[in-house]
Design an enzyme around this catalytic site. Structure first.
Site, mmCIF file in Angstrom:
data_model
loop_
_atom_site.group_PDB
_atom_site.id
_atom_site.type_symbol
_atom_site.label_atom_id
_atom_site.label_comp_id
_atom_site.label_asym_id
_atom_site.label_seq_id
_atom_site.Cartn_x
_atom_site.Cartn_y
_atom_site.Cartn_z
ATOM 1 N N ASP A 107 0.833 -1.204 0.000
ATOM 2 C CA ASP A 107 0.000 0.000 0.000
ATOM 3 C C ASP A 107 0.863 1.247 0.000
ATOM 4 O O ASP A 107 1.815 1.358 0.792
ATOM 5 C CB ASP A 107 -0.867 0.034 1.276
ATOM 6 C CG ASP A 107 -2.243 -0.542 1.063
ATOM 7 O OD1 ASP A 107 -2.712 -0.592 -0.091
ATOM 8 O OD2 ASP A 107 -2.860 -0.953 2.071
ATOM 9 N N GLU A 139 -5.543 3.986 -3.073
ATOM 10 C CA GLU A 139 -6.992 4.166 -2.960
ATOM 11 C C GLU A 139 -7.480 5.264 -3.909
ATOM 12 O O GLU A 139 -6.828 6.296 -4.039
ATOM 13 C CB GLU A 139 -7.358 4.530 -1.512
ATOM 14 C CG GLU A 139 -7.037 3.424 -0.530
ATOM 15 C CD GLU A 139 -7.394 3.774 0.918
ATOM 16 O OE1 GLU A 139 -8.035 4.822 1.165
ATOM 17 O OE2 GLU A 139 -7.023 2.978 1.807
ATOM 18 N N GLU A 206 -13.952 -2.781 -1.342
ATOM 19 C CA GLU A 206 -14.153 -2.978 0.099
ATOM 20 C C GLU A 206 -15.544 -2.539 0.528
ATOM 21 O O GLU A 206 -15.987 -1.421 0.229
ATOM 22 C CB GLU A 206 -13.072 -2.177 0.869
ATOM 23 C CG GLU A 206 -13.185 -2.353 2.380
ATOM 24 C CD GLU A 206 -11.953 -1.931 3.161
ATOM 25 O OE1 GLU A 206 -10.918 -1.576 2.558
ATOM 26 O OE2 GLU A 206 -12.025 -1.959 4.406
HETATM 27 O O1 KIV Z 1 -4.600 -2.182 4.346
HETATM 28 C C1 KIV Z 1 -5.263 -3.221 4.148
HETATM 29 O O2 KIV Z 1 -5.156 -4.223 4.879
HETATM 30 C C2 KIV Z 1 -6.176 -3.244 3.016
HETATM 31 C C3 KIV Z 1 -7.129 -4.395 2.929
HETATM 32 C C4 KIV Z 1 -8.235 -4.201 3.879
HETATM 33 C C5 KIV Z 1 -7.609 -4.601 1.567
HETATM 34 O O3 KIV Z 1 -6.184 -2.359 2.221
#
Ligand code: KIV
Length: 288
Positions: A107, A139, A206
């Site tokens: 991420d 995102e 989500e």
């Molecule tokens: O940060 C995370 O764990 C996520 C998942 C909920 C998809 O983005």
């Protein structure tokens, strides 16, 4: 979809072991789109450290997400906002060292891609160079378009994330189901199409209605991975600590707990403490 191999009974649980349609020695973004075409579901979990990533990888999970949920489950923050790029890289590099087969996706944390697309690219490059991961996730749909485009043009695979986007929690104020209203659902569908056109290799949806998620998965060729988005999508993701039962206070409807590790670990720790205090540990065999 899966060929049944054998039924195994563990305690009271009947576990159906299944064989995927094709064996992959290393999962790539191409493998994922092949899996979607073959109707083979994609299994994804989060991980943040070497040891658990290694267990998950050996168990055959296709995608390991180094999620910014590390901010919650590893660091104890209330939201995903505080985690930094360097923290994410530390977690990601540990996960990569534990992984041989899974695709590792990281991420982009809050504040590292929203200001402008050049900063987004710099953040993505830093993750790829310093952690050895294979892809990034971020995102947003059309609002993140320029950043996604620039990262993709640099040859870095991007996974999108629509529906409930935890980095915008203060904009929405709640973690309730998203896209229940028609206008929001249409907007989500448009965003998903945009991500597909730009060339994202996957999209996380989500906490949205199952019917909408299924429609998105049917209409676009990009693999759709759901969390709280029903079973009509191409794969599922859960936060590891939630599905192992280590986060007792978090109980959304979509969460299936496969273990009660909070209880198991607590019982083990109490036994150890009691053995130390009674002098039972270490015994004669456990010393030199
Ligand atoms: O940060 C995370 O764990 C996520 C998942 C909920 C998809 O983005």
């Amino acid at each position: 979809m899966y060929t049944l191999k054998k039924d195994v009974i563990f305690a009271n649980t009947k576990i159906i072991m299944s064989t995927p349609k094709k064996e992959y020695s290393r999962i790539t973004t191409n493998s994922l789109s092949e899996m979607k075409q073959n109707g083979e579901k994609i299994a994804m979990l989060t991980a943040y450290d070497y040891t658990l990533a290694n267990i998950i990888d050996r168990a055959g999970i296709d995608i390991i997400l180094v999620g910014d949920s590390a901010s919650n489950v590893m660091a104890g923050h209330e939201t995903t906002l505080p985690i930094t790029l360097d923290h994410m890289i530390y977690h990601a590099a540990s996960v990569v060292r534990g992984t041989k087969r899974a695709l590792v996706v990281v991420d982009l944390p809050f504040g590292t891609y929203q200001a402008d697309s050049k900063e987004a690219l710099r953040s993505a490059i830093k993750i790829m160079k310093e952690s050895g991961a294979h892809a990034v996730k971020l995102e947003g749909g059309k609002l993140a378009k320029d950043s996604i485009d620039r990262i993709l043009q640099a040859g870095i695979p991007v996974m999108g994330h629509l529906g409930l986007t935890p980095q915008s929690i203060y904009k929405f104020g709640t973690y309730t189901v998203r896209a229940k209203e028609e206008n929001e659902a249409l907007e989500l569908l448009e965003d998903a199409k945009l991500l597909e056109q730009m060339g994202c290799f996957g999209i996380v949806l989500e906490k949205i209605p199952s019917i909408l998620a299924g429609e998105v998965a049917k209409k676009i060729s990009t693999p759709i991975i759901g969390i709280g988005a029903g079973n009509k999508v191409d794969g599922q993701v859960l936060v590891l600590h939630d599905m192992l039962g280590m986060t007792k206070e978090f109980s959304p409807r979509f969460l299936r707990r496969y273990l009660d590790l909070d209880n198991e670990i607590s019982t083990a720790i109490k036994s150890y403490s009691s053995d130390v205090k009674s002098g039972d540990f270490p015994n004669k065999k456990e010393q030199y």
